[in-house]
Design an enzyme around this catalytic site. Sequence first.
Site, PDB file in Angstrom:
ATOM      1  N   ASN A  41       0.815  -1.213   0.000  1.00  0.00           N
ATOM      2  CA  ASN A  41       0.000   0.000   0.000  1.00  0.00           C
ATOM      3  C   ASN A  41       0.852   1.268   0.000  1.00  0.00           C
ATOM      4  O   ASN A  41       0.334   2.364   0.189  1.00  0.00           O
ATOM      5  CB  ASN A  41      -0.937   0.005   1.210  1.00  0.00           C
ATOM      6  N   HIS A  92       3.005   2.427   2.127  1.00  0.00           N
ATOM      7  CA  HIS A  92       3.343   3.093   3.379  1.00  0.00           C
ATOM      8  C   HIS A  92       4.091   2.114   4.277  1.00  0.00           C
ATOM      9  O   HIS A  92       4.115   0.907   4.021  1.00  0.00           O
ATOM     10  CB  HIS A  92       2.113   3.693   4.071  1.00  0.00           C
ATOM     11  N   CYS A 120       3.227   6.705   7.569  1.00  0.00           N
ATOM     12  CA  CYS A 120       4.569   7.156   7.198  1.00  0.00           C
ATOM     13  C   CYS A 120       4.888   6.617   5.817  1.00  0.00           C
ATOM     14  O   CYS A 120       4.698   5.415   5.556  1.00  0.00           O
ATOM     15  CB  CYS A 120       5.583   6.656   8.230  1.00  0.00           C
TER      16      CYS A 120
END
Length: 424
Positions: free
Chosen positions: A319, A321, A355
């Site tokens: 995904n 991240h 993040c």
Amino acid sequence: MVATAATASMFPVSSPEPHSGAKKSGKHGNEPGSVDVRRIKTKSVNSGGIQVKHKSQAPKEVNRSKIHVMNDLKTDDNSTSHAPRTFMNQLPDWSMLLAAITTIFLAAEKQWMLLEWKTKRPDMVVGLDPFGLGRIVQDGLLFRQNFSIRSYEIGADRTASIETLMNHFQETALNHTKSVGILGDGFSSTPEMDKMNLFWALTKMRVIVDRYPTWGDVVEVSTWIAQNAKNNVRRDWLLRDCKSGEILARASSNWVMMNKETRRLSKIPDEVRGQFEHYFVDAPPVVDDDCRKLPKLEEATADYVRSGLTPKWSDLDINQHVNNVRYIGWIFESATQVMERYELASITLEYRRECRKDSVLKSLTSVAGGGIDDSNHVDCQHVLLFEGGSDGAPGGEVVKGRTEWRQKCKNQIRNTDHSSAGNV
């Protein structure tokens, strides 16, 4: 095979007569029957290494050109030319019989050796999942999978790390979704979620570890899902020692949906809920929820600070991240002095922001009481913050956490000291 070759050399295989009473070797060990060679009426004679066909005519010359005539090589079953009836060519095909007996003997010997090995080393086979794929339990409500703790999954304490356990938790969750047939192209997303551009995002996780497994241990992870709120799904795990059945760790987590394009939280659509809600288990969490509010932690009040943390490409999941397990390693970057003397007993994490690959983070740790002492128990607070220039707001919280630590046993401290002394 040696016996077969020897027998074949002593007893040449000949063509049994239609009514010679020869038996098929297929009755022994379900092996295929002997080859029917009654249609071939030639016989070879070995003379000095040259194969000469018996009764074959010499080539005739027609207009000074040779024409090979093989009239004696008949393929008609009604031919009146038969090989001489002898004792040898009326015997059954002993080579096929010996091959079948040899195969049965080798199979029995292999099974006996395996049974003897299991008796000598029960610790290596108890509870093993032969293919490592796990199994569905209770009509898809529960999923169980076994893991063998590898040498690269243990740390200086000679035990598996918390990251290892959480990776096993994550693997069983994905395999559970896959096994019940609701896994789409995304990371644990369903086909309907893929259509709507949604994916799961972890918001909170709590893990309690009673004992860490060691190298060579085989552990069993059980997992299931439950409804926690209207737009919140809970997933729980139990980790046991396969040999003793002892519960080693428990974990509970909360998940919400996020839009891939907007990166905002989303409600769970009815079409998506319909794909997994019949797999919900009506059971309380395996660990009590830590409802204590995590106070704000700033660099001025932190005991330990570690800055300049950046994700590697291997830290990203599909995904795009950072994987939730990676945050734990960053949190502990500012808690190394605690880790040298204490063992993690529990951890509670609250995920605030995702993040991504261009982020730069700072890890802060605060020890209850202002420092490390010789007590048997230590509590810590943690936070990961965005640094200036990253893709998040400077000072924005990425993950907040609380950890509880227990004092290591003497053997663990001694092993850690030896490891440190060996690194020159």
